[in-house]
Every structure is written in C-alpha cells, then in structure tokens.
Scaffold this active site. Sequence first.
Site, PDB file in Angstrom:
ATOM      1  N   SER A 100       0.797  -1.236   0.000  1.00 33.22           N
ATOM      2  CA  SER A 100       0.000   0.000   0.000  1.00 33.22           C
ATOM      3  C   SER A 100       0.826   1.282   0.000  1.00 33.22           C
ATOM      4  O   SER A 100       0.286   2.347  -0.287  1.00 33.22           O
ATOM      5  CB  SER A 100      -0.914   0.032   1.220  1.00 33.22           C
ATOM      6  OG  SER A 100      -2.147  -0.536   0.893  1.00 33.22           O
ATOM      7  N   LYS A 109       0.583   3.334  -3.013  1.00 33.41           N
ATOM      8  CA  LYS A 109      -0.589   4.172  -3.308  1.00 33.41           C
ATOM      9  C   LYS A 109      -0.233   5.656  -3.276  1.00 33.41           C
ATOM     10  O   LYS A 109      -0.828   6.457  -3.992  1.00 33.41           O
ATOM     11  CB  LYS A 109      -1.710   3.869  -2.308  1.00 33.41           C
ATOM     12  CG  LYS A 109      -2.284   2.451  -2.446  1.00 33.41           C
ATOM     13  CD  LYS A 109      -3.226   2.138  -1.293  1.00 33.41           C
ATOM     14  CE  LYS A 109      -3.793   0.723  -1.379  1.00 33.41           C
ATOM     15  NZ  LYS A 109      -4.529   0.359  -0.157  1.00 33.41           N
ATOM     16  N   TYR A 119      -2.873  -2.269 -10.792  1.00 36.28           N
ATOM     17  CA  TYR A 119      -2.874  -2.079  -9.328  1.00 36.28           C
ATOM     18  C   TYR A 119      -2.043  -3.166  -8.629  1.00 36.28           C
ATOM     19  O   TYR A 119      -1.250  -2.879  -7.731  1.00 36.28           O
ATOM     20  CB  TYR A 119      -4.327  -2.075  -8.824  1.00 36.28           C
ATOM     21  CG  TYR A 119      -4.444  -2.082  -7.320  1.00 36.28           C
ATOM     22  CD1 TYR A 119      -4.181  -0.945  -6.564  1.00 36.28           C
ATOM     23  CD2 TYR A 119      -4.809  -3.249  -6.631  1.00 36.28           C
ATOM     24  CE1 TYR A 119      -4.272  -0.959  -5.173  1.00 36.28           C
ATOM     25  CE2 TYR A 119      -4.909  -3.269  -5.242  1.00 36.28           C
ATOM     26  CZ  TYR A 119      -4.631  -2.126  -4.523  1.00 36.28           C
ATOM     27  OH  TYR A 119      -4.712  -2.149  -3.149  1.00 36.28           O
ATOM     28  N   TYR A 164      -4.827   2.857   7.556  1.00 36.67           N
ATOM     29  CA  TYR A 164      -6.082   2.096   7.635  1.00 36.67           C
ATOM     30  C   TYR A 164      -6.976   2.724   8.702  1.00 36.67           C
ATOM     31  O   TYR A 164      -7.100   3.940   8.757  1.00 36.67           O
ATOM     32  CB  TYR A 164      -5.788   0.612   7.908  1.00 36.67           C
ATOM     33  CG  TYR A 164      -4.665   0.060   7.058  1.00 36.67           C
ATOM     34  CD1 TYR A 164      -4.783   0.050   5.671  1.00 36.67           C
ATOM     35  CD2 TYR A 164      -3.487  -0.413   7.607  1.00 36.67           C
ATOM     36  CE1 TYR A 164      -3.758  -0.434   4.871  1.00 36.67           C
ATOM     37  CE2 TYR A 164      -2.455  -0.891   6.809  1.00 36.67           C
ATOM     38  CZ  TYR A 164      -2.602  -0.899   5.442  1.00 36.67           C
ATOM     39  OH  TYR A 164      -1.586  -1.365   4.659  1.00 36.67           O
ATOM     40  N   VAL A 214       1.013  -3.757   3.896  1.00 33.85           N
ATOM     41  CA  VAL A 214       0.932  -5.070   4.547  1.00 33.85           C
ATOM     42  C   VAL A 214       2.206  -5.908   4.379  1.00 33.85           C
ATOM     43  O   VAL A 214       2.324  -6.966   4.971  1.00 33.85           O
ATOM     44  CB  VAL A 214      -0.311  -5.887   4.111  1.00 33.85           C
ATOM     45  CG1 VAL A 214      -1.592  -5.247   4.585  1.00 33.85           C
ATOM     46  CG2 VAL A 214      -0.313  -6.111   2.609  1.00 33.85           C
TER      47      VAL A 214
HETATM   48  N1  GLU Z   1      -2.131  -5.164  -2.472  1.00 34.31           N
HETATM   49  C1  GLU Z   1      -2.765  -5.134  -1.178  1.00 34.31           C
HETATM   50  C2  GLU Z   1      -4.262  -5.272  -1.333  1.00 34.31           C
HETATM   51  O1  GLU Z   1      -4.807  -4.693  -2.207  1.00 34.31           O
HETATM   52  C3  GLU Z   1      -2.393  -3.855  -0.499  1.00 34.31           C
HETATM   53  C4  GLU Z   1      -2.842  -3.860   0.910  1.00 34.31           C
HETATM   54  C5  GLU Z   1      -2.042  -3.006   1.818  1.00 34.31           C
HETATM   55  O2  GLU Z   1      -0.814  -2.972   1.816  1.00 34.31           O
HETATM   56  O3  GLU Z   1      -2.730  -2.340   2.591  1.00 34.31           O
HETATM   57  O4  GLU Z   1      -4.903  -5.978  -0.615  1.00 34.31           O
END
Ligand code: GLU
Length: 304
Positions: A64, A67, A189, A240, A258
């Site tokens: 993430s 992002k 993605y 989160y 994650v």
């Molecule tokens: N590729 C992970 C997902 O989409 C990213 C999640 C994360 O790192 O929060 O579930």
Amino acid sequence: MIDFQEVINEIYSDLKTTKDKGTVASYIPELEKQSASSFGIYLKHLGGKDYHAGDWDVAFSIQSISKVLALSKAITFENKNLWQRVDVEPSGNPFNHLSLLEQENGIPRNPLINAGAIVIADILVTHLKNPKEDFLNYVREITGDQTIDFNLKVVASEKRTGFNNYAAANLLKAYNNLDNDVEEVLDFYFHQCAIEMSCKQLANAFYLFTHRGECINKTKHLTLNQVKRINAIMLTCGFYDEAGEFAFEVGLPGKSGVGGGIVALLPNDFVIVTWAPGLNEKGNSLIGMQALEQFTTKTKRSIF
Ligand code: GLU
C-alpha cells in the site's frame, strides 16, 4: 545536537529482541514467506546525512505504500477531476472495506484505501502510454535507482486471492467510476503493489514529499500545493483505521503497507522508513509503529 545514529541504534536494539512481533500477512500467500524477525530502519535527513540499522538494505513488497507514489503521479495529470472521483476523508474502516463505497455511491473515501487506489490506478491507466512500465520508470526516476522492479510472484499471488479488490473494482465500474476495464486496472494495481524496495530506496523516493516536490536528483515533480495535499492525506488516511492512533503516538504523515513497511516524514526535515513484517490486528507493522513512536519521542520531532 541529536546523535541520530545513536537514537536509531537504541531503538533497534530495544525492539529487535521484543517477543511479540505481530503476525506476517497471509491473505496474499506470497507475503507469508517473510520472516517476522526481519527489522530495518533508515533515516534520511535533509541536512545531507543518512543513518540506518538492521535490514535497511533488503528489498520487500511495498504494497500500500505504492498508493502514495501512484497518487503523486496521477495528481500531475488530473488535479481537479481526480477529487470529484475520490474523497479526502479518513474511512475509519479497514483498507478493503466495501459497504461505505456502496453507501456513498461509488466515491471512495480517500485515495489510500483500496477502492480509492483503484480509481487512481484507473487514472494512470488512462494517461500513461505503457502504464506498468511508465509507472515503474517514474518510481525508479524519483528514487534515482534503476534496479527497482516488480515481484511477479506477488502479482500472481494477489491475482489468485484478490477477491475483495475484484469486488471493489466491479462496484466502482457499476457506479461509473472506472473508465477502463476491471482486469486492466487491477493488473496495473497488483503490479504497483508488488514493487519491491528497501528502506533506503523508499526513503529516497519519499524525499520528494519532504523536500517541497523536488526529488533527490533535484527535478521538480510536484507543486507545493500538491505536496501539501498528499502529506495531509497521509496524515489523515495513511494507516487504515489506525490513522488517529498513528498521529497520536508518532505525529507524522506516513503510509504503511501489509508487507510490513512504514514510511513517515517531517516536511523540510527528514524521511524515516521502517520494515518489520509482523503486523498488528489493524494491519500496520507492530514493531515499526513502536520504533517510530520512540523516534519522535526521543528526538522531540513531529509535526506537533
Ligand atoms: N495489495 C494489497 C491489497 O490490495 C495492499 C494492501 C495493503 O498494503 O494495505 O490488498
């Protein structure tokens, strides 16, 4: 004068031996192979010196954290229209939660939850000629490192198990908030999330957000206003449903993934990156959060 190396050494030796290291993510099977005892810290100070400890040079799945980098590219293509398609409010929900998306007619709460990041991925697929390659080149350029790459096993692993992300993308499509095909956007993605970088490489990449939009090779990529917005979103939405806790304990804008990485920064001062794959129940690196809390407390440096 603070001796940053000493502070980092202290934090490292204190936490390296902690018994409770959290749980390595297993919902993406390939990530489960990581060892919970890996632990690295890297501090990049704008004064010009860098400091580090432990596994700071080992590449891991940034997940993430990507992002933020995707948003920083998308914002240069669509600064106004983008905010019609994605909101800027914390979600107070886990990263893959879908009920809010339905309640709010397909407008994701922010660009750092999965649904929001999928809209950002859609914008990049629209604007980039060769989306995956061009995005990877952007990351390499701002980091000043051509060796950065995707881990294709992680991509395949997420494709097999990413049911929530397929659901989010389909819901976005149903609400007319996805211009390209679900498969194409998710392929992009999953690749962006599967980029591997070390603590050092991430610190170099995020230098941009602490240095007023200018990356380490002195190229200007973002305006001050864009940097302000991205840092604000990291502060309010980067962890989160634990963004409040991170602001409370650490007091810096940042983003976790994650894979166990956390990047945090103090504008005009430093970028700090930790990597410890064991996560807490909210999905943030357990030891990483503790390390950053110790760092801002010991050095008395936070945005507050
Ligand atoms: N590729 C992970 C997902 O989409 C990213 C999640 C994360 O790192 O929060 O579930």
